[in-house]
Each structure stands twice: as structure tokens, then as C-alpha cells.
Design an enzyme around this catalytic site. Structure first.
Site, PDB file in Angstrom:
ATOM      1  N   ARG A  73      -3.127 -42.056  57.368  1.00 29.44           N
ATOM      2  CA  ARG A  73      -2.453 -43.343  57.515  1.00 29.44           C
ATOM      3  C   ARG A  73      -1.152 -43.127  58.280  1.00 29.44           C
ATOM      4  NH1 ARG A  73      -0.319 -44.685  53.321  1.00 29.44           N
ATOM      5  NH2 ARG A  73      -1.015 -43.091  51.862  1.00 29.44           N
ATOM      6  N   TYR A 201      -9.002 -44.067  61.842  1.00 29.65           N
ATOM      7  CA  TYR A 201      -8.897 -43.385  60.553  1.00 29.65           C
ATOM      8  C   TYR A 201      -9.052 -44.389  59.393  1.00 29.65           C
ATOM      9  CZ  TYR A 201      -7.157 -41.369  56.363  1.00 29.65           C
ATOM     10  OH  TYR A 201      -7.083 -40.986  55.049  1.00 29.65           O
ATOM     11  N   LYS A 210      -6.631 -50.420  51.688  1.00 32.87           N
ATOM     12  CA  LYS A 210      -5.176 -50.474  51.487  1.00 32.87           C
ATOM     13  C   LYS A 210      -4.597 -51.788  52.015  1.00 32.87           C
ATOM     14  CE  LYS A 210      -5.054 -46.259  49.923  1.00 32.87           C
ATOM     15  NZ  LYS A 210      -4.853 -46.020  48.491  1.00 32.87           N
ATOM     16  N   HIS A 230      -2.173 -49.733  42.770  1.00 33.38           N
ATOM     17  CA  HIS A 230      -2.734 -48.475  43.275  1.00 33.38           C
ATOM     18  C   HIS A 230      -3.079 -47.617  42.051  1.00 33.38           C
ATOM     19  CE1 HIS A 230      -1.964 -44.748  46.063  1.00 33.38           C
ATOM     20  NE2 HIS A 230      -3.234 -45.063  46.026  1.00 33.38           N
ATOM     21  N   SER A 252      -0.242 -39.841  45.916  1.00 33.74           N
ATOM     22  CA  SER A 252      -1.313 -38.997  46.445  1.00 33.74           C
ATOM     23  C   SER A 252      -1.083 -37.532  46.045  1.00 33.74           C
ATOM     24  CB  SER A 252      -1.389 -39.132  47.958  1.00 33.74           C
ATOM     25  OG  SER A 252      -0.227 -38.589  48.516  1.00 33.74           O
ATOM     26  N   CYS A 254      -2.005 -36.091  43.336  1.00 34.50           N
ATOM     27  CA  CYS A 254      -1.732 -35.877  41.912  1.00 34.50           C
ATOM     28  C   CYS A 254      -3.015 -35.979  41.082  1.00 34.50           C
ATOM     29  CB  CYS A 254      -0.702 -36.871  41.396  1.00 34.50           C
ATOM     30  SG  CYS A 254       0.946 -36.564  42.040  1.00 34.50           S
ATOM     31  N   ASP A 281      -8.953 -45.772  42.756  1.00 37.13           N
ATOM     32  CA  ASP A 281      -7.837 -45.995  43.685  1.00 37.13           C
ATOM     33  C   ASP A 281      -7.127 -47.340  43.525  1.00 37.13           C
ATOM     34  OD1 ASP A 281      -6.280 -44.956  45.833  1.00 37.13           O
ATOM     35  OD2 ASP A 281      -7.343 -46.250  47.242  1.00 37.13           O
ATOM     36  N   ARG A 379     -12.220 -36.245  54.549  1.00 40.30           N
ATOM     37  CA  ARG A 379     -12.627 -37.221  53.529  1.00 40.30           C
ATOM     38  C   ARG A 379     -14.130 -37.311  53.374  1.00 40.30           C
ATOM     39  NH1 ARG A 379      -8.413 -40.542  50.992  1.00 40.30           N
ATOM     40  NH2 ARG A 379      -6.531 -39.699  51.902  1.00 40.30           N
TER      41      ARG A 379
HETATM   42  C1  OXD Z   1      -4.220 -42.920  49.804  1.00 39.46           C
HETATM   43  C2  OXD Z   1      -5.690 -43.013  49.758  1.00 39.46           C
HETATM   44  O1  OXD Z   1      -3.677 -42.548  50.843  1.00 39.46           O
HETATM   45  O2  OXD Z   1      -6.216 -43.423  48.709  1.00 39.46           O
HETATM   46  O3  OXD Z   1      -3.579 -43.239  48.787  1.00 39.46           O
HETATM   47  O4  OXD Z   1      -6.354 -42.707  50.765  1.00 39.46           O
HETATM   48 MN    MN Z   2      -4.855 -44.225  47.291  1.00 39.30          MN
END
Ligand code: OXD
Ligand code: MN
Length: 594
Positions: A73, A201, A210, A230, A252, A254, A281, A379
Site C-alpha cells: 500500500r 497491488y 481497505k 481493522h 500489521s 502482529c 482483517d 501474498r
Molecule cells: C494491511 C493488510 O495492510 O491487511 O493491514 O493488508
Molecule cells: Mn489489515
């Protein structure tokens, strides 16, 4: 051009308007059928957008490679475009809608020439549920279409829903030239619109995720009095068959995905626990007629980070990605399967790296550093229905009732393994002051603390001061508020070694959390909240050094007094807009620490 199969005039007109701007050769409406999906896969294989993987070992799986500067991102190119700058707040990049449309229009102009424009009608949440939101994404990328078919409920049924009228989020995407200098991710919450251009991406282009389900939805949620967060959502079933659900926000890196689908550790298996995954997520949560908080996962798939995913960290995900999965930027092995750093099995002796180059382990770059085969942010996109622990309630319009909310972060020294907030107001303070230390995976000074309130810093579609106010207001709308906790799996000893094993053993902490929700255990009151009596964490089967649990539950007042300095600085940027309740909690904590 293809006939439009919709009776929704607004949709018909908007598609035509975007087509006039982007000038595609053709328009194809995505109907969600297996035959259309197969046709798109075939075309993507021919164009090189996808590479077919070993269909015996990985049926229905493909590999995709992004451009090398299009792998994550791009927050600095992501904007909230509200009429007033103040409404975006100090936490967001802002552009005026007029300037944003003007800049992006110049890039979109003619960008789809020689390409097809796909129209993807999609629903975030079960189709037809009063809690779901509809979006329509126009894109010139087959990769986007195939990913959206995994991540959302897309196709014909959504169009029929739109025939009844009703609004939808207008999502326009073009790869354009995949040029970072002509890349913009723009959100127009005031007219329910997202424009994304110049990227391929996932986080920038799967606009249901998102962009819609967090940035736009958080804006709508405030107006409509619900939460777009989130957060993972998971159910914990105890031996009597009773399932309790928790929602958890973690920045992220974690382990949100790992936690959402953990397998009970050996020692706890005897108790017969079972985990049910609702989402990893995003959680949309609202107060139901019973006065409690209920959550749905608006998505239907996982867009997960590959490196580090293996049978120890996440055995459930290892099973999940064995079919119908699109891998992005991982290593292609000679046998047509895939590999990434930290995956199961032996390191392959050779392969093709994420940039499409021949690769061997141990190869060094010009600076003498080992070249990774997979990109660190490589990913997989995989359907939640593949997941062995998928909850039977994922399609229920009502979702699941939430007993506890967990905020988590990565702190080497400060935060204990777990603590419970005194009440809702204090819990909002705990979430608003969440912070993680930078790891080697992030650019910047190692160990530096980054504030990431409720893990929403990059995802809140409006001024975070108003977002905190919304959290306080929601507390007054519930007859029974969930208890709020903070966890930290990352505390280290004097040698820098992790004190807590993490992964599946985190269930031991969730057990204490649920015991607190059900008033089954006492706790120790400290200035920051309630921490466990070490004896109340089940250690059966756990190998831990003497005194480690005591150390994990320790609260050092001096460290917290230091921490408050960073909190104050963070709060001050919101000036007079910051809700007074946060300053009240700040003062109360400061005086408890004295
Ligand atoms: C993030 C994702 O960046 O879930 O939080 O991809
Ligand atoms: Mn996320």
C-alpha cells in the site's frame, strides 16, 4: 460495446461516463459464474498476468507478479478528499475533491484504450442484509476481477439487488501505466466514491477491502452509528459447545491472521477448545436490538502475508491455501509449486524469484545481502470457505455477538502480556494510545514507537478526533458493553528473547480474557488496568523459564510515566478537537502512576 444488464439508471449512467473517460475497447459485466471466471483465467494465462501452478498439487492455483515498485500500500499516495481539510484530520493526507478529480482524470483519460473495462458489482457482507454495503468496481485488470471474486460476494445477485434501487460505492480503478509517478488512491467519502489509478497491488486496487470496508465505511459508520474496524473476529468454543466471540485490532506484523485461526496447543487440547474463524482483517459491528455489539466480516477471503506462514505459525492457513488460491510475488519452484521465506519444507535449491529472475538461496546482492526469493510483502488471496476453521455463521446477516474487544501491539518492555481496562471509557483510551515498536521489516529506526490507534491510523476515513468521539458515543448506545483488553505477545527478557511463546499458546491468554468476561477469576488491580494472577494462566504443557510469567505480568510505573510523554504529544496534534474524555483518562492514569 456490451449491453448493460442493469436496470439501475444511476449505475448505467455512471458506467457510461467512466467509459467515456477511460475509453476501453469493450465493457464486460462480471456475473459471478464459474464459466466467466474460467474464461478470465484463460485470458490471464495467455496475457501473462497469471502463471498456472502445478494443478495436481495446487488445484485452481495461480501465481501473479506485480511491478517491482508496486508491492505494498502506498500510504503517501493515498488521500481523503473532503471539502474541508479539517474533516480528514491530521492523520490523513488530504486533497480537495476538485483538485483530486482533476489530477486523477488526467491519468484516467484514455487509460483503458486497447483494454476491456470490467464491471464488478459486489456486496460487502451477505447480499441483501440490511448491514451490507454494495459497491461497483470498474477495472481494466483481470487480476483485480479474479481477486474480487475471492474477496467479495460479486456478480449477478448483486446486480439484481441494485435493480431495486439504492446507493452503491462508485469504485473506479485503472492500472494505467503502473507508474508510481502517476499513482493515486483517492477517497471521496462525501460522494461515496473511490478512484485508484496507477497501481496493481491488492491493498490499493481491491477496492472493496481497505478503501471501501475501512476508509469509506468508517465515515458511513460514524453517520449511521456503527463501527467499521481493522479487526479479526473469532469464536472460541468451550467443551460444553458454547461459543464466545471476540474482536481484535492489531497493527500489521502482529499476527492477526494467525490468531484468528489458531489450533489449541497440546496442553489446552484436553479442555476441548475449538476456534471458529469469522474474519482476519475487518469487522463491521453494530448494536442490535438486544443492546449488544454484533459483528460481521464483510469479506469472503483472506489477503494474507505469505512469508512466515508455516505449519507452526499457522497450520490452518497452510491447509487453506492448497486450492483456488492466487499467490502474488512468491518463489516459483521447478515443480510448479510455490515457496516463500519461512514456509514449510526445505529451501528449494533453485527457483524463479518474485521478480521473475532465476534464484538460488544464498545469492547476494551488490551490498553483500542475501536476496530474498519472495517479496517480504508477498501474498495469497484465498477463499474463507477453504479454511478448516471457518465459522458456520459467516453468511448470517446478523453476524456474531462480541464478548470482548482486544487491542494488541508489539512492545518489548512496556506492556504486560494482557491487561483489562477498568471500563469502556478507559478501554477507548487504551485503544487510542495503542503503539507498536518498529521491526526490521519496516523502514525507520528500530525500536521506535509508532502510535496506531485501534490499528486504524492508515484506514480511518475521517478526522481521528471524531473517530474517538464516535467510540465514546457507541459505549452509551449499548445495554451491555464488551470488556476491553490489551495484549502484548512480544515482551522480551534482558537478552532480548521473547518471554511468551505466542502463536497457538495465545489461546491461554484468550482463556483468561473469557474467564474475566464470565467473572470466573479475580485479577490484580494496577494503575494501567487489571492484570492476571500468574497462577490463573493455564501453563499445562508450556515450557517456560522460572518467573517468566511473573515478568510478563509486571507493570513498571516509571516506564508508563515515560510512555505518557509520547501519548501527550500524540494527543496534542488534535488540538481542541480531541474528546475531553481522553484527557480525563490521561490525567487519571498519570495520577494513578504517581
Ligand atoms: C494491511 C493488510 O495492510 O491487511 O493491514 O493488508
Ligand atoms: Mn489489515
Amino acid at each position: 460495446m456490451a449491453k448493460s444488464p442493469t436496470h439501475n439508471k444511476k449505475l448505467k449512467d455512471w458506467v457510461q461516463k467512466c467509459a467515456r473517460l477511460c475509453q476501453p475497447d469493450d465493457i464486460v459485466w462480471i456475473d459471478g459464474s464459474a464459466s466467466q471466471k474460467e474464461q478470465l483465467e484463460k485470458e490471464a494465462l495467455e496475457s501473462g498476468e497469471l502463471i498456472q501452478l502445478n494443478q495436481e498439487r495446487l488445484p485452481g492455483c495461480f501465481l501473479h507478479r506485480t511491478a517491482i515498485d508496486d508491492v505494498a500500500r502506498t500510504e503517501h499516495l493515498t488521500f481523503i478528499c473532503t471539502r474541508k481539510k479539517k474533516d480528514a484530520g491530521p492523520n490523513n493526507n488530504w486533497m480537495s475533491p476538485a483538485a483530486a478529480y482533476r489530477k486523477a482524470r488526467a491519468i484516467f483519460k484514455g487509460a483503458m484504450r486497447g483494454r476491456t473495462m470490467y464491471v464488478i458489482p459486489f456486496s460487502m457482507g451477505p447480499i441483501g442484509s440490511e448491514f451490507s454495503k454494495i459497491g461497483v468496481e470498474l477495472t481494466d485488470s483481470r487480476y483485480v476481477v479474479l481477486n474480487m471474486l475471492i474477496m467479495t460476494r460479486a456478480g449477478e445477485a448483486v446486480l439484481r439487488q441494485l435493480d431495486k434501487g439504492g446507493d452503491f460505492t462508485h469504485c473506479l480503478h485503472s492500472k494505467a501505466e503502473l507508474d508510481i509517478k502517476k499513482r493515486l488512491i483517492l477517497h471521496f467519502p462525501e460522494n461515496n466514491t473511490i478512484w485508484s489509478v496507477g497501481s496493481g497491488y491488492g491493498g490499493n486496487v481491491l477496492l472493496g477491502k481497505k478503501c471501501l470496508s475501512l476508509r469509506i465505511a468508517s465515515f458511513i459508520a460514524k453517520k449511521e452509528k456503527w463501527f467499521a474496524e481493522h479487526m479479526l473476529v473469532m469464536g472460541i468454543e468451550s467443551p460444553n459447545g458454547h461459543i464466545e466471540y471476540i474482536a481484535g485490532a492489531f497493527p500489521s506484523a502482529c499476527g492477526k491472521t494467525n490468531l484468528a485461526m489458531l489450533l489449541p496447543p497440546e496442553g489446552l487440547k484436553r479442555k476441548g477448545y475449538r476456534i471458529w474463524t469469522v474474519g482476519d482483517d475487518i469487522a463491521w459491528m453494530r448494536v442490535d436490538s438486544d443492546g449488544q455489539l454484533w459483528a460481521v466480516n464483510p469479506e469472503t477471503g483472506f489477503f494474507g502475508v505469505a512469508p512466515g506462514t508455516n505449519s507452526h505459525t499457522n497450520p490452518t492457513m497452510v491447509e487453506t491455501v492448497k486450492k483456488n488460491t492466487i499467490f502474488t510475488n512468491v518463489v516459483l519452484k521447478t515443480d510448479g509449486t510455490v515457496w516463500w521465506e519461512g514456509s514449510d519444507g526445505e529451501v528449494p535449491r533453485e527457483g524463479i524469484d518474485w521478480q521473475g529472475r532465476p534464484w538460488k538461496p544464498g545469492q547476494l546482492n551488490s551490498e553483500g545481502k542475501a536476496i530474498a526469493g519472495a517479496h517480504p510483502n508477498s501474498r495469497f488471496t484465498t477463499p474463507i470457505s477453504n479454511c478448516p476453521s471457518v465459522s458456520y455463521r459467516i453468511d448470517q446477516p446478523h453476524g456474531v455477538p462480541i464478548s470482548a474487544i482486544i487491542f494488541g501491539a508489539r512492545r518489548q518492555h512496556l506492556a504486560p502480556l494482557v491487561y483489562e481496562a477498568f471500563n469502556w471509557q478507559h478501554g477507548v483510551f487504551v485503544g487510542a494510545t495503542m503503539a507498536s515498536e518498529r521491526t526490521a521489516a519496516q523502514v525507520g529506526k528500530l525500536g521506535e514507537v509508532r502510535r496506531d490507534p485501534m490499528a486504524m491510523l492508515p484506514f480511518c476515513g475521517y478526522n481521528m478526533a471524531d473517530y474517538f468521539r464516535h467510540w465514546f458515543a457507541m459505549g452509551t448506545r449499548m445495554a451491555k458493553v464488551p470488556k476491553i483488553f490489551h495484549v502484548n505477545w512480544f515482551r522480551t527478557d534482558a537478552e532480548g528473547k521473547f518471554l511468551w511463546p505466542g502463536y497457538c499458546d495465545n489461546l491461554r491468554v484468550l482463556e483468561w480474557i473469557l474467564d474475566r468476561c464470565n467473572s470466573k477469576v479475580y485479577a490484580v488491580k494496577t494503575p494501567i488496568g487489571y492484570v492476571p494472577h500468574p497462577a490463573d494462566i493455564d501453563k499445562k504443557g508450556l515450557e517456560m523459564s522460572e518467573g517468566a510469567l511473573e515478568k510478563l505480568c509486571e507493570v513498571n510505573n516509571q516506564d508508563w510515566i515515560e510512555e505518557l510523554k509520547g501519548v501527550k504529544k500524540f494527543f496534542q496534534q488534535f488540538k481542541k478537537d480531541l474528546p475531553k474524555e481522553l484527557w480525563e483518562e490521561y490525567e487519571a492514569l498519570a495520577s494513578r502512576l504517581k
